[in-house]
Write a protein that holds these residues in place. Structure first.
Motif, PDB file in Angstrom:
ATOM      1  N   ARG A   1       8.174  -6.313  -2.724  1.00  0.00           N
ATOM      2  CA  ARG A   1       6.461  -6.065  -2.947  1.00  0.00           C
ATOM      3  C   ARG A   1       6.261  -4.570  -3.014  1.00  0.00           C
ATOM      4  O   ARG A   1       5.283  -4.315  -3.803  1.00  0.00           O
ATOM      5  CB  ARG A   1       5.929  -6.549  -1.622  1.00  0.00           C
TER       6      ARG A   1
ATOM      7  N   LEU B   1       0.882  -1.879   1.382  1.00  0.00           N
ATOM      8  CA  LEU B   1       1.070  -2.989   1.601  1.00  0.00           C
ATOM      9  C   LEU B   1       0.527  -3.854   2.764  1.00  0.00           C
ATOM     10  O   LEU B   1      -0.104  -4.909   2.699  1.00  0.00           O
ATOM     11  CB  LEU B   1       2.530  -2.995   1.995  1.00  0.00           C
TER      12      LEU B   1
ATOM     13  N   GLU C   1      11.698  -9.139   0.646  1.00  0.00           N
ATOM     14  CA  GLU C   1      10.554  -9.722   0.203  1.00  0.00           C
ATOM     15  C   GLU C   1       9.727  -8.119   0.331  1.00  0.00           C
ATOM     16  O   GLU C   1       8.988  -7.923  -0.594  1.00  0.00           O
ATOM     17  CB  GLU C   1       9.772 -10.432   1.117  1.00  0.00           C
ATOM     18  N   GLN C   2       9.677  -7.437   1.370  1.00  0.00           N
ATOM     19  CA  GLN C   2       9.155  -6.160   1.523  1.00  0.00           C
ATOM     20  C   GLN C   2       9.753  -5.295   0.279  1.00  0.00           C
ATOM     21  O   GLN C   2       9.001  -4.539  -0.287  1.00  0.00           O
ATOM     22  CB  GLN C   2       9.152  -5.504   2.918  1.00  0.00           C
TER      23      GLN C   2
ATOM     24  N   GLU D   1      -3.095  -4.698   1.584  1.00  0.00           N
ATOM     25  CA  GLU D   1      -2.888  -5.944   0.611  1.00  0.00           C
ATOM     26  C   GLU D   1      -2.911  -7.322   1.563  1.00  0.00           C
ATOM     27  O   GLU D   1      -3.398  -8.170   1.247  1.00  0.00           O
ATOM     28  CB  GLU D   1      -1.710  -6.003  -0.169  1.00  0.00           C
ATOM     29  N   ASP D   2      -2.074  -7.009   2.782  1.00  0.00           N
ATOM     30  CA  ASP D   2      -1.885  -7.995   3.520  1.00  0.00           C
ATOM     31  C   ASP D   2      -3.403  -8.398   4.452  1.00  0.00           C
ATOM     32  O   ASP D   2      -3.698  -9.741   4.608  1.00  0.00           O
ATOM     33  CB  ASP D   2      -0.969  -7.784   4.710  1.00  0.00           C
TER      34      ASP D   2
ATOM     35  N   THR E   1       6.814  -3.381  -6.683  1.00  0.00           N
ATOM     36  CA  THR E   1       5.926  -3.945  -7.433  1.00  0.00           C
ATOM     37  C   THR E   1       4.402  -3.218  -7.301  1.00  0.00           C
ATOM     38  O   THR E   1       3.671  -2.907  -8.193  1.00  0.00           O
ATOM     39  CB  THR E   1       5.484  -5.508  -7.108  1.00  0.00           C
ATOM     40  N   MET E   2       4.097  -2.858  -5.892  1.00  0.00           N
ATOM     41  CA  MET E   2       2.985  -2.322  -5.624  1.00  0.00           C
ATOM     42  C   MET E   2       3.132  -0.871  -6.252  1.00  0.00           C
ATOM     43  O   MET E   2       1.975  -0.301  -6.932  1.00  0.00           O
ATOM     44  CB  MET E   2       2.601  -2.049  -4.343  1.00  0.00           C
TER      45      MET E   2
ATOM     46  N   LEU F   1       6.875 -11.233  -8.766  1.00  0.00           N
ATOM     47  CA  LEU F   1       5.548 -10.436  -8.468  1.00  0.00           C
ATOM     48  C   LEU F   1       4.959  -9.798  -9.379  1.00  0.00           C
ATOM     49  O   LEU F   1       3.557  -9.886  -9.412  1.00  0.00           O
ATOM     50  CB  LEU F   1       5.926  -9.617  -7.181  1.00  0.00           C
TER      51      LEU F   1
END
Length: 869
Positions: free
Chosen positions: A257, A591, A253-254, A594-595, A260-261, A290
């Protein structure tokens, strides 16, 4: 200027210098490209370097496209696969092995053997001679068993008169080489295959061939990993800290992400040609989701196999339903597909599926299409869909053997009958799937093999797993691609996704049966050669692109993940030379930010909804009243919102079935024998046993486990007859059973059904059979008013007494409330009237059930107990 422009300019200058006499007309040469994406930057370089008002560009093609310009007939791969499968099946060499996958891998090896011939034959006679020469050369050589098997089968397959695709491609290249009359310029980044090299050698015999090898044009990059015997500290490592960065993720997942970022950041910076080179397709799937969530569409040059698409899932559901004799779960899965019955109005189709599901759950039929049709006899909306299922099932009758083409024709016709073809036509992937099915059917019309349904289904599954769907409807500046497709290509930015040691270098396709040892014996490319080609392609990508992010997972399922050895070496070289390990330093902060910006939903609170007076039910069942007492919110969800779970179709005997059968047995027994006194005990037990067998008969036919339940009941027969005798000795007489009641109270009707009513003169005794222990029933009655069942039964029949009859473990006991039953009945009736009045007045229905109630409550996910403040 991007990093690739100097290389294209060098190529353009060389070509223009060599063709100076022909300028501005370059149509007299051919440029061989690794891919058509290279044509535009090369054409721009030629225009830029030529400095003429107009330039007639040369023919720029890929080798495969160039060969395809010549016609050649060959056997389709689907038919060739079927022939090889039949050959393997007749020889019985591999026992119970999956012959379809084995045949598929053998075909790949056969093509490589064909391409490995020392000559480039241009016709059938020359090919036969080359095959014979190769066979004679190998016949006396020492080959291991697997290699000899492959070679002998290949030789046997070539004896046929029809050419295959590999042979046709070979002959086309031979003709191109024989017709060579133009200078040929070639762009490459890695080694040629043996076939391609022979073509260039033969072409060079008739015309000039010039090769632009990026490894020779940029030795700083290509030399880094070529010779691993050279000490690292002696290598001249170019600085690439400004173009290459690594992101080590702690999870899939990381990684998705972070990639994508980074793409979103690049888009914000104005970069418009972004490539995602996906080594790990699982991470790629997540990253695509994503990106689409962030409203960034992605073009996909690689595509996905049909087996991974929803359009193929409907075929799998259809086959599974057929092979399981329409097992109810499989049937409902099929009917809930958006593709089936697509020629019906959406509302009509959904209504039919809903009705069928209700019928299946209500009547508990597990499988059997004919049973479902009989069940829906009075449901006119279901007649047509079920008749279409029957018609389609007849087309794919599983008990026969027929050719692959015939099975495909039957499948296509069944899809038409079920309206699935209409649904597939509304989807681009579905259209491609239908064309593939029709194409295979036409190719296999002449196939003489005969296959069982299961064999054909395995064949089709393999075909769907090898055919690729590419969505051409998306035109985006962000694209998924693969490493080989990046040869001589430059992008504004590149993400190398999933670059762990398991995925880079990747394993060549087709390695389950024949390993590198077999391939080496046959002089075929090995995995080492495949890996070396990937290494060259990787270095070429890094040389031509000045903005690259590498991502990988350093932690995978609790174990340490390793970076690709190629990239690990590059990183170590750069660290040794410049003290920079190329770690990406900004994405973690992005990230985290974003969290931190995630929306915090308000925490759930204990619900206590009120109900509009017109929505309050006019009548309440005994079970509804019990639900209200246990938890008002449970009553609200079940009996006002009607959110009850659908009944599951029972596949095994449950205790509820056992209890229902016991009630039925006792009702039938007492209707025949209202009194047992005066009858012989043995006679009564025989009669009770006979009635029990009649009542349990359907369960015994359905499930062998029913015998255990029947034996459990038989264990209690003597105790029941003894209890009944004692009950009659006290003056009680059986009066009636399974009596419904519907009493009008003030503002509400109370509904229910009692198991049994006994009378003694003017007295009445309400009895309720329970297949529970005496102690469990006493616990129910411990708190007056907590269980309303007996009290309500007593009120409805104006009975002075009420009791449970516990029938469990060979014992029969009467369990009576300790309180005064008439008073308890009156209080329960008054409480129901008062509570219903308050509900109509707008009082809330709080979720206040105790833990014992909530443990098995299906509404817990609605009230969200456990998440309250």
């Amino acid at each position: 200027m991007n990093a690739a422009q100097p290389y294209f300019d060098r190529v353009a200058r060389h070509i223009l210098t060599a063709q100076a006499a022909a300028l501005p007309d370059l149509r007299g040469i051919v440029i061989l490209l690794p891919g058509f994406h290279t044509a535009q930057p090369l054409a721009q370089a030629l225009m830029r370097e030529a400095q003429v008002p107009a330039l007639l560009l040369p023919q720029m093609v890929t080798l495969n496209n160039w060969a395809s310009s010549l016609t050649a007939d060959f056997v389709p791969e689907s038919r060739r696969l079927a022939l090889l499968y039949q050959a393997l099946q007749s020889r019985r060499w591999f026992g119970q092995a999956d012959l379809w996958s084995l045949a598929q891998e053998l075909l790949v090896l056969f093509d490589e053997l064909t391409h490995s011939l020392s000559t480039l034959p241009s016709d059938a006679d020359a090919f036969a001679a080359a095959v014979q020469q190769a066979y004679n050369a190998r016949q006396n050589s020492t080959l291991q068993f697997e290699a000899r098997l492959v070679f002998e089968l290949w030789y046997a397959m070539q004896a046929g008169g029809e050419a295959d695709a590999a042979r046709a491609y070979q002959q086309r290249l031979a003709k191109l080489a024989q017709q060579a009359d133009k200078p040929l310029y070639v762009l490459r980044t890695s080694d040629w295959t043996a076939l391609e090299q022979r073509f260039l050698d033969q072409y060079a015999e008739r015309a000039e061939v010039t090769v632009f090898d990026l490894r020779e044009m940029e030795t700083r990059w290509s030399g880094l990993l070529r010779d691993q015997t050279i000490p690292l500290n002696t290598l001249s490592t170019p600085p690439f800290g400004d173009r290459l960065r690594f992101f080590a993720a702690t999870s899939l997942e990381q990684e998705a992400r972070a990639a994508t970022m980074q793409v979103r950041r690049w888009l914000q910076e104005g970069k418009r040609d972004i490539a995602i080179v996906a080594q790990d397709r699982v991470v790629a799937r997540r990253m695509r989701a994503l990106l689409e969530r962030a409203e960034v569409l992605v073009a996909d040059e690689t595509g996905w196999t049909f087996a991974t698409l929803s359009v193929s899932a409907v075929l799998d559901r259809w086959f599974t339903a057929l092979q399981s004799d329409f097992y109810h779960h499989d049937l409902l899965d099929l009917l809930k597909s958006p593709y089936i019955f697509a020629d019906m109005a959406a509302g009509e189709r959904k209504s039919a599926v809903y009705q069928l599901e209700q019928l299946l759950r209500k009547h508990g039929i597990v499988s059997g299409l004919e049973k479902f049709i009989a069940l829906a006899e009075h449901e006119t909306d279901l007649h047509r869909p079920l008749a279409r299922l029957r018609q389609a099932a007849i087309l794919l009758e599983q008990g026969k053997k027929q050719g692959l083409g015939e099975w495909l024709a039957a499948l296509i016709e069944s899809l038409r009958v079920l309206g699935i073809d209409t649904g597939l036509q509304q989807d681009d992937a579905g259209q491609q799937l239908l064309r593939a099915l029709e194409g295979w059917q036409q190719e296999l019309e002449g196939d003489e093999g005969r296959y069982r349904f299961s064999e054909w289904r395995r064949w089709l599954a393999q075909q769907l797993d090898t055919q690729t769907y590419r969505d051409s409807s998306i035109d985006s500046t962000v694209r998924f691609t693969h490493l080989a497709a990046t040869r001589w290509r430059a992008f504004d930015a590149v993400v190398l996704l999933g670059c762990d040691a398991d995925h880079l270098p990747s394993v060549a396709d087709g390695g389950r049966w024949f390993n590198d040892s077999v391939r080496s014996s046959l002089n075929l490319p090995t995995r080492g050669m495949h890996a070396a080609r990937q290494c060259d392609d990787l270095l070429a990508l890094l040389a031509l692109n000045d903005c690259v992010l590498v991502t990988w997972q350093k932690d995978k399922n609790g174990e340490e993940g390793l970076l690709s050895p190629y990239l690990e070496m590059l990183r170590d070289l750069h660290t040794l030379t410049y003290g920079d390990d190329l770690s990406e330093s900004e994405l973690h902060a992005y990230l985290a930010a974003e969290d931190a910006r995630k929306v915090e939903l308000p925490q759930a609170v204990q619900p206590a909804p009120s109900v509009a007076s017109e929505a309050v039910p006019q009548g309440v069942s005994i079970s509804g009243y019990n639900s209200m007492v246990a938890c008002p919110y449970q009553f609200y969800a079940r009996h006002i919102l009607h959110l009850n779970e659908l009944d599951e179709v029972q596949e095994g005997i449950e205790k509820r079935d056992y209890g229902e059968r016991v009630h039925d047995v006792l009702q039938r027994f007492h209707e025949r024998y209202p009194q047992v006194c005066g009858h012989n005990v043995e006679e009564m037990e025989v009669a009770l046993r006979r009635i029990s067998e009649e009542v349990f008969a359907d369960l015994l036919r359905q499930d062998f486990a029913a015998r255990a339940w029947l034996a459990r009941w038989f264990q209690s027969l003597p105790a029941y007859l003894e209890w009944q005798t004692e009950n009659e000795a006290e003056g009680w007489r059986y009066a009636e059973a399974e009596s419904k009641f519907d009493w009008q109270l003030e503002g509400v009707r109370l509904r229910g059904r009692i198991d049994r009513l006994d009378v003694r003169a003017e007295e009445k005794l309400v009895l309720d059979y329970k297949t529970q222990s005496e102690q469990a029933l006493r616990n129910k009655l411990r708190e007056p008013g907590e269980d309303v069942q007996l009290a309500c039964y007593a009120y409805a029949h104006e009975a002075a007494d009420a009791a449970f009859v516990s029938i469990e473990n060979g014992k029969v006991k009467l369990v009576e409330p300790k309180q005064d039953v008439p008073l308890l009945a009156q209080l329960n009736a008054e409480r129901l009237e008062q509570v219903m009045g308050r509900i109509r007045g707008g009082a809330g229905l709080p979720a206040n059930g105790i833990d014992a109630v909530c443990t098995h409550c299906e509404m817990r996910g609605v009230c969200r107990k456990g998440e309250w403040q």
